[in-house]
Write a protein that holds these residues in place. Sequence first.
Motif, PDB file in Angstrom:
ATOM      1  N   SER A   5     -41.051  46.738  -1.611  1.00 18.62           N
ATOM      2  CA  SER A   5     -41.140  46.442  -3.222  1.00 18.62           C
ATOM      3  C   SER A   5     -40.130  45.764  -3.786  1.00 18.62           C
ATOM      4  CB  SER A   5     -41.653  47.616  -3.809  1.00 18.62           C
ATOM      5  OG  SER A   5     -40.687  48.354  -4.102  1.00 18.62           O
ATOM      6  N   VAL A   6     -39.131  46.159  -3.444  1.00 15.11           N
ATOM      7  CA  VAL A   6     -37.811  45.320  -3.971  1.00 15.11           C
ATOM      8  C   VAL A   6     -37.605  43.969  -3.134  1.00 15.11           C
ATOM      9  CG1 VAL A   6     -35.361  45.678  -4.618  1.00 15.11           C
ATOM     10  CG2 VAL A   6     -36.829  47.749  -4.680  1.00 15.11           C
ATOM     11  N   ALA A   7     -37.465  44.106  -1.988  1.00 17.57           N
ATOM     12  CA  ALA A   7     -37.120  42.940  -1.143  1.00 17.57           C
ATOM     13  C   ALA A   7     -38.125  41.683  -1.569  1.00 17.57           C
ATOM     14  CB  ALA A   7     -37.183  43.476   0.205  1.00 17.57           C
ATOM     15  N   ALA A   8     -39.404  42.227  -1.707  1.00 15.36           N
ATOM     16  CA  ALA A   8     -40.341  41.099  -1.830  1.00 15.36           C
ATOM     17  C   ALA A   8     -40.720  40.734  -3.358  1.00 15.36           C
ATOM     18  CB  ALA A   8     -41.627  41.599  -1.316  1.00 15.36           C
ATOM     19  N   ASN A  68     -33.902  45.396   4.811  1.00 12.19           N
ATOM     20  CA  ASN A  68     -34.308  44.739   3.679  1.00 12.19           C
ATOM     21  C   ASN A  68     -33.359  43.977   2.783  1.00 12.19           C
ATOM     22  OD1 ASN A  68     -37.496  44.547   3.515  1.00 12.19           O
ATOM     23  ND2 ASN A  68     -37.206  46.676   4.047  1.00 12.19           N
ATOM     24  N   GLY A  69     -31.952  44.071   3.310  1.00 11.04           N
ATOM     25  CA  GLY A  69     -30.978  43.305   2.494  1.00 11.04           C
ATOM     26  C   GLY A  69     -30.721  44.071   1.223  1.00 11.04           C
ATOM     27  N   LEU A  70     -30.595  45.300   1.229  1.00  7.80           N
ATOM     28  CA  LEU A  70     -30.483  45.840   0.007  1.00  7.80           C
ATOM     29  C   LEU A  70     -29.731  47.078  -0.189  1.00  7.80           C
ATOM     30  CD1 LEU A  70     -34.272  46.258  -0.780  1.00  7.80           C
ATOM     31  CD2 LEU A  70     -33.019  44.577  -1.893  1.00  7.80           C
ATOM     32  N   VAL A  71     -29.266  47.838  -1.299  1.00  3.78           N
ATOM     33  CA  VAL A  71     -28.519  48.734  -1.484  1.00  3.78           C
ATOM     34  C   VAL A  71     -29.306  49.947  -1.259  1.00  3.78           C
ATOM     35  CG1 VAL A  71     -26.471  49.880  -2.889  1.00  3.78           C
ATOM     36  CG2 VAL A  71     -26.684  47.595  -2.465  1.00  3.78           C
TER      37      VAL A  71
END
Length: 454
Positions: free
Chosen positions: A163-166, A188-191
């Motif tokens: 939901s955050v990555a997209a 997903n490349g997030l924290v």
Amino acid sequence: MNFEEMTALALGRSFEEGKADPREVTEAFLARARRLDPDHRVYVRLLEDRARREAAAAHDRAKRGLRLHALDGVPLSWKDLFDVTGEPSSACSLALKDNVAAHDCELLARATRLGSVALGKTTMTELAFSGLGINPKFGTPANPHDEKIERVPGGSSAGAGVSVAAKLAPAAIGSDTGGSVRIPAAWNGLVGLKTTAGRLPMSGTVPLSPTFDTAGPIARDVEDAAALLALLEGRPVPPLHAADLSRAVFWVPENGIVWENTEPQIISALHGAVHRLVHAGARIIEKPLPELDEIHALAWDPKASRLVAEAYAQWGEMLAANETLIYRPVFERVMAGAKLTAADIIRADLKRREISARYIAATAGVDAVIVPTVAIAPPPIAALEDGGDAYGQANRMALRNATIGNQLGLSAITLPCGRDDNGIPIGLMLQAAPMKEEKLLSLALAIERLFSRT
């Protein structure tokens, strides 16, 4: 404004300054989710009526100068195991489809009191029992970083991460029992922040293993993660200062289980990250940390898993009565708990406490231990969906490094440190003693800024 490109804190500032309207932002995210997630692989359901009411209230507060929090008016996604009044808390299991919540869970109640907007409930591994994120019963959201092959998103907070990555939500709230915030964040490349067990209340959530269950944010950057932690604790966002890396000491375990069979590009990315830390003046300790190997062996010993025992105690009877409804790999992992005895678990508890005490003592002089968040890149969904040995091996490799932090009772954070040749993000994990989240966030902010410059 391109709201979907903004961080959660940036959206909050835009509301504070009158440059954006929470109602408009919420409608934009709802419309984007309806358009890009028509089969509900990311969101089990959108909370459209509630989100609109909350956004309207946030608009009115902002107009009167009465905003409640830096994230007042910011829409968030919530994993399907968090209770939402009047909505099913199914943990994406058909056997729990009628488990309608009478009240919001405590974390959602806190976030709502401070003005955040509940956008929707996200998909997850059934009962939160896998690091891959595959759920054929409800749908598996594909990792958005590969447009050619549908790869696993990471679990169990699968929909939360996607939901955050997209860009279907500015930030997400997930849970982490063995890596379920950090794995999807890394892939997903997030924290992703794993909080210490007990720091955040888990009342009003569908449990997997109460001993190890934790909640935490998945965010676009470290400052958002810190703000979300404050929101979940019901407090204002404190100032976050980047640590002085020239005074930081990091332990990078030499050899050991966290590097075993780790993919070469991930090893290369971690080595490059450590090299940049050295150039920034950080001190690096490179020597074995045997407690990592010991806790790993204990965690995966089929005769010693408290996590499996608690999962079976919670769900064994229900699964036995609904076997045909349950995804087979999840069913088999839970039902393995039937073979465990109280003596097995007590012995394992004593051993885990002894290993944890030695680990805390050994690492007392360092700021954090650095390891790869996940040892492998996300595999294709199609290769694993049928379960079997391939699924089991991939799941174990996905969970392996992250689970160590849960078993030792640590705090931990993952942040991006590069990409592989397929463009898939690679995560670097910092882990520290219990209740050291603020220290980790300060270190992670400094590292994030360092990586953005080099």
